[in-house]
Design an enzyme around this catalytic site. Structure first.
Site, PDB file in Angstrom:
ATOM      1  N   GLU A 148       0.876  -0.779   0.117  1.00 62.77           N
ATOM      2  CA  GLU A 148       0.321  -0.286  -0.051  1.00 62.77           C
ATOM      3  C   GLU A 148       0.850   0.806   0.090  1.00 62.77           C
ATOM      4  O   GLU A 148       1.592   2.029   0.772  1.00 62.77           O
ATOM      5  CB  GLU A 148      -1.154  -0.245   1.454  1.00 62.77           C
ATOM      6  CG  GLU A 148      -2.077   1.639   1.060  1.00 62.77           C
ATOM      7  CD  GLU A 148      -2.696   1.601   0.172  1.00 62.77           C
ATOM      8  OE1 GLU A 148      -2.212   2.317  -0.609  1.00 62.77           O
ATOM      9  OE2 GLU A 148      -3.519   0.465  -0.146  1.00 62.77           O
ATOM     10  N   GLU A 182      -0.670   7.136   1.496  1.00 64.63           N
ATOM     11  CA  GLU A 182       0.145   7.557   3.145  1.00 64.63           C
ATOM     12  C   GLU A 182      -0.291   7.750   3.829  1.00 64.63           C
ATOM     13  O   GLU A 182      -1.526   8.475   3.123  1.00 64.63           O
ATOM     14  CB  GLU A 182       1.820   8.657   2.960  1.00 64.63           C
ATOM     15  CG  GLU A 182       2.765   7.842   2.660  1.00 64.63           C
ATOM     16  CD  GLU A 182       2.226   8.402   1.371  1.00 64.63           C
ATOM     17  OE1 GLU A 182       3.503   8.169  -0.402  1.00 64.63           O
ATOM     18  OE2 GLU A 182       1.919   8.916   0.824  1.00 64.63           O
ATOM     19  N   GLU A 209       8.783   3.251   6.064  1.00 63.35           N
ATOM     20  CA  GLU A 209       8.021   3.645   5.917  1.00 63.35           C
ATOM     21  C   GLU A 209       7.541   5.321   5.641  1.00 63.35           C
ATOM     22  O   GLU A 209       6.163   5.920   6.782  1.00 63.35           O
ATOM     23  CB  GLU A 209       6.475   2.509   5.995  1.00 63.35           C
ATOM     24  CG  GLU A 209       6.107   1.086   5.934  1.00 63.35           C
ATOM     25  CD  GLU A 209       7.594   0.304   6.631  1.00 63.35           C
ATOM     26  OE1 GLU A 209       7.710  -1.292   6.014  1.00 63.35           O
ATOM     27  OE2 GLU A 209       7.986   1.021   7.750  1.00 63.35           O
ATOM     28  N   SER A 210       7.655   5.150   4.934  1.00 62.44           N
ATOM     29  CA  SER A 210       7.742   7.298   4.588  1.00 62.44           C
ATOM     30  C   SER A 210       8.576   7.867   5.275  1.00 62.44           C
ATOM     31  O   SER A 210      10.045   7.923   5.378  1.00 62.44           O
ATOM     32  CB  SER A 210       6.377   7.523   4.895  1.00 62.44           C
ATOM     33  OG  SER A 210       5.663   6.070   3.710  1.00 62.44           O
ATOM     34  N   CYS A 242       3.210   4.807   4.930  1.00 56.62           N
ATOM     35  CA  CYS A 242       2.753   4.175   4.354  1.00 56.62           C
ATOM     36  C   CYS A 242       2.112   2.690   4.368  1.00 56.62           C
ATOM     37  O   CYS A 242       2.195   2.280   6.166  1.00 56.62           O
ATOM     38  CB  CYS A 242       3.191   4.631   3.002  1.00 56.62           C
ATOM     39  SG  CYS A 242       4.808   4.117   3.126  1.00 56.62           S
ATOM     40  N   SER A 244      12.651   6.325  -1.101  1.00 62.12           N
ATOM     41  CA  SER A 244      12.036   7.101  -0.436  1.00 62.12           C
ATOM     42  C   SER A 244      13.390   8.768   0.098  1.00 62.12           C
ATOM     43  O   SER A 244      13.803   8.235  -0.434  1.00 62.12           O
ATOM     44  CB  SER A 244      11.584   6.966   0.891  1.00 62.12           C
ATOM     45  OG  SER A 244      10.359   6.287   0.786  1.00 62.12           O
ATOM     46  N   HIS A 293       8.026   9.666  -1.630  1.00 60.62           N
ATOM     47  CA  HIS A 293       8.229   7.639  -1.721  1.00 60.62           C
ATOM     48  C   HIS A 293       7.236   7.315  -3.210  1.00 60.62           C
ATOM     49  O   HIS A 293       6.385   7.823  -3.516  1.00 60.62           O
ATOM     50  CB  HIS A 293       6.987   8.099  -0.079  1.00 60.62           C
ATOM     51  CG  HIS A 293       7.380   8.812   0.659  1.00 60.62           C
ATOM     52  ND1 HIS A 293       8.810   8.717   1.236  1.00 60.62           N
ATOM     53  CD2 HIS A 293       7.754  10.025   1.303  1.00 60.62           C
ATOM     54  CE1 HIS A 293       8.507   9.085   1.940  1.00 60.62           C
ATOM     55  NE2 HIS A 293       7.612   9.784   2.383  1.00 60.62           N
ATOM     56  N   GLU A 316       6.306  -0.807  -8.602  1.00 68.46           N
ATOM     57  CA  GLU A 316       5.613  -2.339  -9.563  1.00 68.46           C
ATOM     58  C   GLU A 316       4.140  -1.936  -9.721  1.00 68.46           C
ATOM     59  O   GLU A 316       3.635  -1.269  -9.626  1.00 68.46           O
ATOM     60  CB  GLU A 316       5.283  -3.871  -8.020  1.00 68.46           C
ATOM     61  CG  GLU A 316       6.179  -3.638  -7.806  1.00 68.46           C
ATOM     62  CD  GLU A 316       6.855  -3.432  -5.670  1.00 68.46           C
ATOM     63  OE1 GLU A 316       6.937  -3.562  -4.726  1.00 68.46           O
ATOM     64  OE2 GLU A 316       6.317  -1.730  -5.521  1.00 68.46           O
TER      65      GLU A 316
END
Length: 351
Positions: free
Chosen positions: A7, A10, A68-69, A83, A239, A252, A256
């Site tokens: 995912e 954020e 994560e961010s 995120c 990031s 960020h 994929e």
């Protein structure tokens, strides 16, 4: 669209504080929240389910790249965005406690996010914005009495790309003049997205690989004045935090195919030359052009009485002229003590 994947969208939390004037020892504390020790911040991040992977600081603020961010710590403001399936809202109570330890009192809170690509993969309470708002409200002191929650849903039948905002403030008038621009991009150009995959046989560390991604993608040209702290994930993902005086920026990337996503955020003072508007329009166009996405949303927060409809129109004209993006929806909402939010959705003209 992939059934499941990482995912990228954020969750974002901003907490603003002021000095506790009832405490006689607080009045000269220019470092403020920056006095909080790293170990304490790290404990908060553990609760959120992320860690610091890189950091940089200047005279104005501290910037941390997270697994994560990002996290930004100013003397009287904290911005944290995470995120994945992180538990961001678990940071509210401990951050308020840590602020009290340096004699600061919470004055305002803002929680915002887009619509998740994989909403059913989120843990409670992030499966429902109503539940998120309840958790935030339970975490805040009663002194933040001016509160509002809003789901800004585009009128172009794309209900899966709504913007969610909750604000709470102790003051009916905003106490900060600042423009914050948050850009969310999906369906990234496949060729451009390749820049954010580690090369086979790459033996460099995440910092050196991050610098290469910054250069190859053109991110280093978005704001040539910014010092960039970047990080490359393995096997893919990227990031960065940008530091330019008292301005921050952050990017960020989840590259994929099937659930590609990139975000760009920056903040600037509305009292800069040209109101900062000419500069931010060029920066915005350069940032989006790095990814050439199929879908773009721009959430602009005007703290204070400085909302200017002409700026909103200029954003649309610049993105149309430079990138061929057509504005499909424009929404505006006002938040007591927390300014005005304008939410615009764009897709290429050919769509």
């Amino acid at each position: 669209m992939a059934v499941s994947g990482f995912e990228g969208f954020e969750k974002r939390l901003e907490l603003r504080f002021s000095q506790d004037h009832n405490n006689s020892i607080t009045n000269n504390n220019p470092m403020g929240l920056r006095l909080i020790d790293f170990e304490s911040l790290d404990q908060v991040l553990t609760e959120v389910q992320c860690t610091v992977v890189s950091a940089v600081a200047n005279h104005s603020f501290d910037a941390y790249v997270l697994s994560e961010s990002s996290l930004f710590v100013y003397p009287t403001k904290i911005i944290i965005k995470t995120c994945g399936t992180t538990q961001l809202l678990k940071s509210i109570r401990p951050l308020i406690h840590l602020a009290r330890n340096v004699n600061l009192t919470l004055r305002a809170c803002r929680y915002s996010r887009g619509s998740f690509i994989f909403p059913h993969s989120q843990p409670f309470p992030y499966t429902s914005f109503e539940d998120e708002v309840l958790i935030v409200e339970e975490s805040l002191p009663n002194s933040l009495r001016y509160r509002k929650a809003s789901v800004m849903t585009p009128s172009n039948k794309n209900t899966s790309r709504a913007w969610h905002v909750f604000t709470a403030s102790a003051d009916v008038d905003p106490n900060e003049s600042l423009l914050v621009v948050e850009v969310c991009m999906t369906e990234l150009d496949r060729v451009n997205a390749r820049s954010f995959f580690r090369r086979k046989g790459d033996e460099g560390n995440s910092d050196s690989a991050g610098r290469e991604m910054t250069r190859l993608s053109g991110i280093d040209m978005i704001n040539a004045n910014a010092f960039i702290c970047d990080f490359a994930f393995d096997p893919c993902g990227y990031s960065m935090n940008g530091v330019d005086g008292d301005r921050y920026s952050t990017i960020h990337v989840t590259p994929e195919d099937g659930f590609s996503y990139a975000s760009f955020e920056c903040g600037l003072s509305l009292h800069d030359d040209d109101g900062g508007h000419g500069d931010i329009l060029e920066v915005l166009a350069r940032a989006i052009d790095v990814f050439r996405p199929g879908c773009v949303s721009v959430a602009t927060t005007y703290n204070g009485e400085d909302y200017d409809h002409e700026v909103t129109k200029r954003v649309e004209r610049v993105l149309a002229k430079k990138l061929g993006l057509k504005c499909r929806s424009r929404l505006m909402d006002e938040f007591p003590g927390s300014g005005t939010v304008v939410y615009q959705s764009f897709t290429p003209r050919r769509k």
